[in-house]
Design a protein around this motif. Sequence first.
Motif: not given
Length: 105
Positions: A14-35
Amino acid sequence: MGAVVDVVAFIVTLVAFVAAAGHGGYLAMLSSAARKRPGGQPAVDFARKRMPVTGVTLGVTLLALLISSGGVGADIVAILLGGGGGIASVKALQSSQTRFRSGRY
């Protein structure tokens, strides 16, 4: 003994899944803000290039989470998969943050 291994496997995956989802969320927020910013296309491209790593680690950790509902042998495999996927996710997140903050994208 089996119940303890089952709980440990569930927590690790569960902790590993949250870490992987956190990385995806970081990239999604980065992409959204950059657009939304003029001249942000290089950051969007950077995030897009890093998404396959996120997808793989998210898939591995999800598989480990699903496997963790098996017996003791399956729990040990799930701990190994989840631990590896979680560590890879954290390393990839740190790498993404370092490269973005230093402007090497």
